[in-house]
Motif scaffolding. Structure first.
Motif, PDB file in Angstrom:
ATOM      1  N   ALA A  50       0.872  -1.170   0.106  1.00 25.83           N
ATOM      2  CA  ALA A  50       0.078   0.249   0.117  1.00 25.83           C
ATOM      3  C   ALA A  50       0.998   1.205  -0.152  1.00 25.83           C
ATOM      4  O   ALA A  50       1.318   1.601   1.086  1.00 25.83           O
ATOM      5  N   GLN A  55      -2.632   4.893  -0.502  1.00 25.61           N
ATOM      6  CA  GLN A  55      -3.138   5.443   0.838  1.00 25.61           C
ATOM      7  C   GLN A  55      -2.550   6.792   1.309  1.00 25.61           C
ATOM      8  O   GLN A  55      -1.488   7.180   0.915  1.00 25.61           O
ATOM      9  N   ALA A 388      -6.850   3.108   7.795  1.00 22.13           N
ATOM     10  CA  ALA A 388      -6.201   2.301   6.517  1.00 22.13           C
ATOM     11  C   ALA A 388      -7.613   1.666   5.720  1.00 22.13           C
ATOM     12  O   ALA A 388      -7.153   1.655   4.272  1.00 22.13           O
TER      13      ALA A 388
ATOM     14  N   GLN B 112       5.344   2.125   6.700  1.00 24.02           N
ATOM     15  CA  GLN B 112       3.917   1.327   6.455  1.00 24.02           C
ATOM     16  C   GLN B 112       3.807   0.004   7.184  1.00 24.02           C
ATOM     17  O   GLN B 112       4.921  -0.835   7.214  1.00 24.02           O
ATOM     18  N   ARG B 116       0.705  -4.141   5.190  1.00 27.93           N
ATOM     19  CA  ARG B 116       0.435  -3.632   3.992  1.00 27.93           C
ATOM     20  C   ARG B 116       1.525  -3.219   3.107  1.00 27.93           C
ATOM     21  O   ARG B 116       1.678  -2.317   2.501  1.00 27.93           O
TER      22      ARG B 116
END
Lengths: 456, 508
Positions: A50, A55, A388, B112, B116
């Motif tokens: 991600a 994000q 998230a 992060q 993820r």
């Protein structure tokens, strides 16, 4: 070719490897692949991350989602910068050497200290390198370290210190800032250096000059880690008594890259120039009187001095320093300051906006520049997970490295974080804290309504 | 007499600061979008900067021109043969740049959360497994940022290993042919550096090694070796060396700068090494970038593993039939700790892994074979004619991926120093070999052509050396005053160190 060598086979060339030490089987790795296959394989891995396009990224803690200008990519991908080795032959390395010289000038301007090297690996190992310099400069083996220094820097300094033989004394924070009284009490005549960070890990702009007085009094070096993106507006370490100013260079022109490669910058007073770690370009002339650049003060370095070198560093981060220099030139004198002002104002807005959310309150009231800490009334991990799911990486959980702030969240702002995204973060945090049943008020005041999903 | 200036020489060095004009700029920044109070209302005035720092003021087209102009004042690997010994200047595949730039890699924040960032952690884990197989050692940490950082890591691991056994050892041995980083790392890790002599075959002098150990057997912590060594020779006694240092209780450290010679043929772990660093910017094609970035992962044996740096990338069992997942292991009680921020030079890992995928098992072995073939071929070519006479090879046997010549006869007979030859090579469009290293060989030239050079380019290099030597027989002064065609000619390095000018003085 074998005939010229006078060998029967390539295998004959490997006969110097004793038989028992020959592998005698293929490596247990897959067979080779074509470009398209490799690309596909790598893209499949990349898709499981991600990233900051997927994000909205409020993560910071030393590395930030800044815009990297397009010209940076174009310039650093030029073969002439991408593929040479370290400039050991200066006549054919003038481009790289001059970049170093320009970089040193720019970084010296940012930090307010006269001598900059051409870059080290990254922030935390630069801190550890400052410790090594401070020991050589003072002959002392004790470091006084603020708890506001990045946890990675403190840990890296401690790792190195076991090797070169130094002890660390940590000084705590009060209301977000380094405890001045405790610091003054901790510094003594055996102290080699005092380590501060400003803005510190919790985002607070430290009163470096006042805190540094204890170092001056006892003849210790004052080492200040800083964020280069704040130096357009904040008083530079060099004007606050720092002997060494250093930091993580990623915000300048470098990608996030999951943490590297980036670079560390390292500046010092004139007095320390012969103890500096890393490469330094210097101006000189050629035999015909033309201006040129060379690696200066190589007598500090490992390839000349071996065990007497001031540091062991060899390959560092030249290309990343070039990216920083191009970014700084692109921002320019005015743009650099404007960016700093933008960060301070958007950060102030975000801090205030989040403080207005039920179940969110500032962790401290100290002045901040581009990052700030809040407390949440619900478990941070669960709140982060809910954010998230709405496409927001809401911040860095403080609990892992600051158990005293188990409820703390560190929120970073860049010029890419718009007001709308900050508002969306506020909504998402409010909704998440409410859903997790969190509330600071014992009587349970009204909880924020659940907001709409967040666009990118 | 000063030769006529080339166009590049006429274009004198001008810095970005000298192109600056007040009021020019490139950046367009977003608007504030939020209230804009005076900064003093947000941050106390005494913590604010009075004047912005001196940065250049230049428009974008001029920035681009400036750095393009500067780039042309560099020689680079894509322009020609770059046979720097121990540096492994092999081709940098552009595919690797493309995969490193994928947003999922390039735009991934290091904090992060692991769930993820599974693709990144899996990539790191796969690279760890690949390097473990190539090195023949079970565990890998990717954290060190370059070779010298790996050396420091290895020495800190050695210290932790001995401390854990209640031992305090103070000395680290390394051959007189070792890279300068070895002794520098030794000092930085708080050890005393001790030199070991080289025998007439170019390997470790066994008697000297035993003598150094016997001087103080309980104090020897480690022996650092490069194998093949910096003479390009495989140390045939390596098994005995390993046994000797292990018997004395020391660790054996492998400087992986020369791993390119033996990939898929021989593994440091099988030779008895405990700790190995791998230069991803040498054997695994990460571009050198004019001095970095690189990465220096370390592979270690079972007994060293508990001390590896934190965090370590691990694959965890999913439990209850769940998928395994990848994680950062911070709970490592015996770990030496962190060596740097976050997880390491991930962008370099991406390129190195793409390289390993591209070549595969056979390709890596073939790369080493061709590197060794190319080095021996060039050595043979340089044993002919004038080079053979004036530049004899320092140790006459088959070499591995590099070899060392001595310019001693050239200097004595022609009055031409190795430095002069190197500078004259610049006029012929070649990067010179590594010069004056290893220190053991007088007037040394250390040549590493790598596997990505063709026979034609090696022939052209040999021909250039021959031409320079022929020219010197005629008039050695030509090479002594070289180069002539480079953007600048020989530079005064002494001045730059005696009275260093390390930044520009800005006006007002």
């Amino acid at each position: 070719m074998l005939a010229a060598i006078g060998a029967e086979s390539v295998a004959e060339l490997f006969e110097q490897v004793p038989v028992p030490l020959r592998l005698g089987r293929p490596l247990a790795l897959p067979g080779g692949m074509g470009e398209a296959e490799v690309l596909e394989r790598m893209a499949a891995l990349a898709a499981r991350n991600a990233d900051a396009d997927e994000q909205v990224c409020f993560l910071g803690a030393g590395m930030y989602d800044h815009h990297v200008p397009a010209i940076v990519d174009a310039i650093v991908q030029r073969s002439e910068f991408l593929t040479p080795y370290t400039p050991y032959q200066p006549e054919i390395s003038q481009g790289g050497l001059q970049v170093m010289f320009e970089f040193q000038t720019a970084i010296s301007e940012l930090t307010g200290l006269p001598v900059s090297n051409a870059g080290l690996y990254e922030g935390p190992s630069s801190v550890a390198s400052a410790g090594y310099l401070a020991m050589a400069a003072t002959g002392r083996r004790r470091f006084v370290v603020s708890r506001g220094l990045h946890p990675h820097s403190r840990e890296t300094l401690a790792t190195y210190a076991v090797g070169y033989g130094a002890e660390l004394v940590e000084v705590g924070l009060r209301d977000g800032e380094t405890d001045g009284g405790a610091l003054a009490a901790a510094v003594d005549g055996e102290t080699a250096a005092v380590f501060l960070q400003s803005p510190n890990f919790l985002g607070a702009v430290e009163r470096v000059e006042a805190l540094g007085a204890a170092a001056k009094e006892h003849g210790a070096l004052l080492v200040v880690a800083t964020d280069p993106m704040t130096l357009g507006v904040l008083k530079p370490p060099g004007e606050q008594g720092a002997d060494i100013a250093l930091g993580e260079g990623q915000p300048l022109g470098n990608r996030l890259d999951f943490g590297g490669p980036s670079f560390g910058f390292f500046c010092a007073t004139e007095k320390q120039i012969r103890r500096m770690p890393g490469r330094i370009a210097g101006e000189t002339e050629d035999v015909d009187g033309r201006r040129g650049f060379v690696l200066a003060l190589q007598t500090r370095e490992q390839h000349i001095r071996r065990e007497k070198a001031t540091h062991n560093i060899c390959t560092a981060q030249a290309l990343n320093a070039l990216a920083a220099m191009v970014h700084l030139a692109w921002l320019g004198r005015a743009g650099y300051r404007e960016l700093g002002e933008l960060l301070v104002r958007r950060t102030a807005y975000a801090r205030e906006r989040l403080a207005a959310v039920e179940g969110v309150e500032p962790l401290h009231e100290a002045p901040v520049a581009r990052e700030f800490a809040v407390r949440l009334a619900a478990p941070v991990g669960r709140v982060l997970e809910r954010c998230a799911e709405r496409g927001i990486a809401a911040g860095y959980p403080l609990g892992r490295e600051y158990p005293e702030h188990e409820d703390g969240l560190l929120v970073a702002i860049t010029e890419r974080r718009t007001r709308a995204q900050v508002d969306a973060l506020a909504e998402a945090l409010g909704a998440a804290v409410a859903a997790e049943g969190g509330d600071f008020a014992p009587d349970g005041a009204t909880k924020s309504p659940v907001g709409e999903g967040v666009g990118r | 007499m000063t030769p006529a200036e080339t166009p590049m020489q006429r274009e004198r060095a001008t810095t970005i600061y000298e192109r600056s004009r007040r009021g020019r700029r490139a950046a367009v920044l977003p608007g504030a979008e939020v209230p804009e109070p005076p900064l003093e209302e947000l941050i106390p005035a005494e913590l604010l900067r009075a004047e912005p720092p001196g940065l250049p003021e230049v428009a974008e087209p001029e920035i681009v021109r400036h750095y393009n102009r500067l780039s042309r004042r560099n020689f680079d690997l894509d322009s020609g043969l770059y046979p720097l010994g121990s540096c492994t200047m092999k081709h940098n595949p552009r595919l690797n740049e493309r995969v490193a730039a994928l947003p999922g890699h390039a735009r991934l924040h290091p904090a992060q959360e692991p769930r993820r960032a599974q693709g990144a952690l899996e990539l790191m884990w796969l690279l760890q497994r690949s390097l473990a197989e190539i090195c023949g050692l079970p565990h890998v940490s990717l954290q060190p940022s370059a070779g010298s950082h790996g050396e420091l890591a290895g020495l800190l691991l050695t210290r932790a290993f001995h401390a854990d056994r209640g031992e305090e050892r103070t000395k680290v041995l390394a051959p007189d042919t070792s890279h300068g980083t070895n002794p520098a790392s030794v000092t930085m890790a708080g050890y005393e550096a001790v030199k070991v002599a080289t025998d007439e075959r170019g390997g470790v002098e066994m008697d000297d090694l035993r003598a150094r150990i016997d001087e103080d057997p309980d104090r020897v912590a480690c022996l650092m070796l490069t194998n093949p060594n910096t003479l390009g020779l495989f140390d045939e006694n390596i098994a005995e060396i390993a046994a000797t240092i292990h018997e004395a209780g020391g660790t054996l450290y492998y400087d992986g700068a020369n791993l390119n010679a033996v990939m898929g043929h021989s593994r440091p772990g099988d030779m008895g090494f405990d700790i190995v660093h791998v230069n991803l910017h040498k054997s695994f094609s990460q571009p050198h970038g004019g001095g970095g970035p690189g990465a220096g992962p370390i592979a270690v044996s079972e007994r060293i593993e508990p001390f590896l740096p934190r965090p370590q990338v691990v694959r965890r069992d999913g439990g209850d039939g769940g998928e395994p997942f990848f994680d950062l292991d911070l709970e490592r009680p015996k770990s030496i700790g962190r060596l740097r921020g976050f997880q390491g030079n991930f962008g370099v890992f991406v390129r190195a892994y793409a390289y390993i995928l591209s070549l595969g098992a056979d390709g890596l072995a073939e790369a080493s074979e061709t590197a060794v073939l190319n080095a021996n071929y060039l050595k043979a070519r340089l044993a002919e004619g004038r080079a053979g006479e004036r530049l004899p090879v320092a140790f006459e046997r088959h070499c591995m991926h590099e070899f060392v010549l001595s310019g001693r006869p050239m200097k004595r007979e022609l009055g031409l120093a190795t430095l002069d030859l190197a500078k004259r090579l610049l006029d012929f469009g070649f990067h010179p070999p590594t010069v004056y290293f290893p220190l053991l060989v007088e007037e040394a030239l250390m040549v590493e052509p790598t596997e990505t050079e063709t026979k034609e380019s090696l022939d052209a290099f040999a021909a250039a050396i021959e031409a320079i030597l022929a020219e010197a027989e005629d008039d050695p002064e030509v090479a002594r005053r070289a180069p002539y065609t480079t953007p600048v000619r020989r530079l005064d390095e002494v001045k730059a160190t005696r009275r260093p000018v390390v930044r520009q003085t800005l006006e007002g």
